[in-house]
Motif scaffolding. Structure first.
Motif, PDB file in Angstrom:
ATOM      1  N   UNK B  75       0.554  -1.831   0.055  1.00  0.00           N
ATOM      2  CA  UNK B  75      -0.590  -0.093   0.223  1.00  0.00           C
ATOM      3  C   UNK B  75       0.594   1.272   0.215  1.00  0.00           C
ATOM      4  N   UNK B  76       2.300   1.708   0.152  1.00  0.00           N
ATOM      5  CA  UNK B  76       3.279   2.335   0.139  1.00  0.00           C
ATOM      6  C   UNK B  76       2.711   2.851  -1.456  1.00  0.00           C
ATOM      7  N   UNK B  81       9.902   9.802   2.253  1.00  0.00           N
ATOM      8  CA  UNK B  81       9.866   9.928   2.824  1.00  0.00           C
ATOM      9  C   UNK B  81      10.561   8.101   3.498  1.00  0.00           C
ATOM     10  N   UNK B  82      11.310   8.738   4.689  1.00  0.00           N
ATOM     11  CA  UNK B  82      12.270   6.948   4.327  1.00  0.00           C
ATOM     12  C   UNK B  82      12.331   7.259   6.698  1.00  0.00           C
ATOM     13  N   UNK B  83      12.361   5.904   7.045  1.00  0.00           N
ATOM     14  CA  UNK B  83      12.099   6.429   8.851  1.00  0.00           C
ATOM     15  C   UNK B  83      12.896   6.361   9.265  1.00  0.00           C
ATOM     16  N   UNK B  84      14.354   5.630   8.686  1.00  0.00           N
ATOM     17  CA  UNK B  84      15.583   6.844   8.981  1.00  0.00           C
ATOM     18  C   UNK B  84      16.079   6.995   8.428  1.00  0.00           C
ATOM     19  N   UNK B  85      17.480   8.215   8.867  1.00  0.00           N
ATOM     20  CA  UNK B  85      18.290   8.426   7.374  1.00  0.00           C
ATOM     21  C   UNK B  85      18.855   7.664   6.505  1.00  0.00           C
ATOM     22  N   UNK B  86      18.987   7.706   5.092  1.00  0.00           N
ATOM     23  CA  UNK B  86      19.814   7.009   4.557  1.00  0.00           C
ATOM     24  C   UNK B  86      21.043   7.182   4.289  1.00  0.00           C
ATOM     25  N   UNK B  87      21.411   8.902   5.053  1.00  0.00           N
ATOM     26  CA  UNK B  87      23.081   9.004   4.632  1.00  0.00           C
ATOM     27  C   UNK B  87      23.553   8.555   5.881  1.00  0.00           C
ATOM     28  N   UNK B 111      16.734   0.670   4.867  1.00  0.00           N
ATOM     29  CA  UNK B 111      15.780   1.540   5.399  1.00  0.00           C
ATOM     30  C   UNK B 111      14.704   1.055   6.306  1.00  0.00           C
ATOM     31  N   UNK B 112      14.554   0.433   4.960  1.00  0.00           N
ATOM     32  CA  UNK B 112      13.074  -0.654   5.256  1.00  0.00           C
ATOM     33  C   UNK B 112      13.185  -2.109   6.207  1.00  0.00           C
TER      34      UNK B 112
END
Lengths: 168, 243
Positions: B75-76, B81-87, B111-112
């Motif tokens: 359903x995404x 936007x991600x729940x954790x910073x990619x950097x 991140x997922x």
């Protein structure tokens, strides 16, 4: 408090807490030491999977660790139940990168992927289509099964073979 | 997410209605006696019996969790936007020896994945807290969750370090009977006994008040360097099965 360099080795504690709370009932409490333990475990998880992914990368004489390497490493290290939904996630992420929002659902429903626009700034994107073409791997049939409430959706993870990835 | 909360609450209700898990006799009246057979619960120190007893509700929670994750991914609609910073993820990945370049998609997948990892670990840890009739999740619950799950073996070094800290605290604040239980928590590669509580001494009810108090000297992240923790990869990579 730890120095800046050490802080960079962990996920921000606020993100960790937010994610933990999403899975717990409202009245549950989490001690500070548990929060920090989970924080350390996440970094360890990233390092653990990355090391395995990088080994495959080096065996195949590639310089860039790719999403496929990460998914392959997860399966190898026993995280099958992560790799399967993440394959779907990666596929959908690539769809969203390549098409405007208004067209995304229609294209997904019809299984059209050959027409995906290839953004020039993501060199590796084009290869993803070969790895995760939904018509050949039955993603949408599995979607139907999931909607009917039957057994869990298991996306077949078929890592590409002998395809060199360009460095970003 | 509301549905998830509902599932969790329903699960808790089912958990608490189990007479074996919620004895009518208050634990404070019998806990701490040298004869464990006098305790109304079923073999509290028998890992096998407790493990079997725990399996059903925890397994159902995890099954619900994975089904919900698949639904959530399907359903995404926003991948921006991600729940954790990619950097930060990329920085940690590059901290691994020999890693040169990391694709953007690898960070997105992580991140997922990390979100799922944290949630699974939290579910398992909350199961451990419930066994000890606590509403607050402590690091010993995380340690217990890790020791019971094969795929989490690579985390043993992290929680072993914390067990040492717990042992120190044990000598400081736990009554004599508590000290006797502490050594079993330091067995890094075997399943730990089900009771991981830091406050086993009588009276159980009032000593439970201590559980909610954070002990700040334990919380120093500098005590460990996670990247030095993992055992050699060849050993881990040979593992084929999970629990």
């Amino acid at each position: 408090m730890a120095g800046v360099r050490e802080q960079d080795q962990y996920m921000p504690i606020a993100n960790v807490i937010r994610i933990m709370r999403r899975i717990l009932p409202a009245h549950a409490k989490i001690s500070d030491d548990a929060k920090e333990t989970i924080q350390e475990c996440v970094s360890e998880y990233i390092s653990f999977i990355t090391a395995e992914a990088n080994e495959r990368c080096q065996r195949e004489q590639r310089k860039t660790v790719t999403a496929e390497d990460v998914l392959w490493a997860m399966e190898k290290l026993g995280f099958d139940n992560y790799a399967h939904p993440l394959s779907l996630y990666l596929h959908r992420y690539r769809e969203s990168e390549g098409e405007p929002a208004s067209v995304r659902r229609a294209s997904s429903a019809m299984g059209i992927n050959n027409n995906m626009v290839h953004p020039p700034y993501i060199n590796s994107h084009g290869f993803g289509m070969f790895d995760f073409d939904p018509s050949s791997q039955g993603f949408y049939r599995d979607d139907h099964n999931a909607a009917s409430g039957s057994g869990g959706f298991v996306a077949p993870f078929d890592p590409y073979a002998n395809i060199k990835r360009d460095a970003l | 997410m509301d549905q998830n909360q509902h599932d969790r609450l329903a699960q808790e209700a089912q958990y608490q209605s189990n007479p074996m898990m919620a004895p009518t006799i208050l634990p404070t009246q019998t806990y701490g006696h040298s004869l464990s057979s006098s305790y109304p619960r079923l073999h509290p120190y028998d890992p096998q019996a407790m493990y079997q007893l725990r399996q059903e509700p925890l397994q159902q929670q995890l099954t619900n969790f994975w089904a919900k994750k698949r639904q959530e991914i399907e359903e995404t609609t926003s991948f921006k936007t991600h729940s954790l910073p990619l950097a930060r993820i990329k920085k940690i990945m590059k901290g691994e020896e020999g890693v040169r370049m990391v694709s953007a998609e690898a960070s997105v997948v992580f991140a997922k994945a990390c979100e799922m990892f944290m949630m699974e670990l939290t579910i398992r840890a909350s199961g451990s807290a419930e066994e000890n009739q606590r509403k607050i999740i402590k690091k010993c619950d995380v340690a217990s969750a890790i020791s019971r799950t094969d795929v989490f073996d690579f985390l043993v070094d992290i929680v072993s370090g914390h067990n040492k800290i717990m042992e120190q605290q044990g000598f400081v604040g736990i009554p004599r009977i508590g000290t006797a239980l502490t050594p079993t928590e330091n067995v890094p590669y075997y399943q730990m006994p089900p009771h991981q509580s830091l406050v086993p001494g009588p009276p159980y009810g009032s000593s439970g008040m201590v559980v909610g108090m954070p002990v700040h000297y334990q919380n120093h992240p500098g005590l460990q360097t996670p990247t030095m923790g993992p055992t050699p990869n060849p050993q881990n990579s040979s593992r084929d099965s999970d629990s």
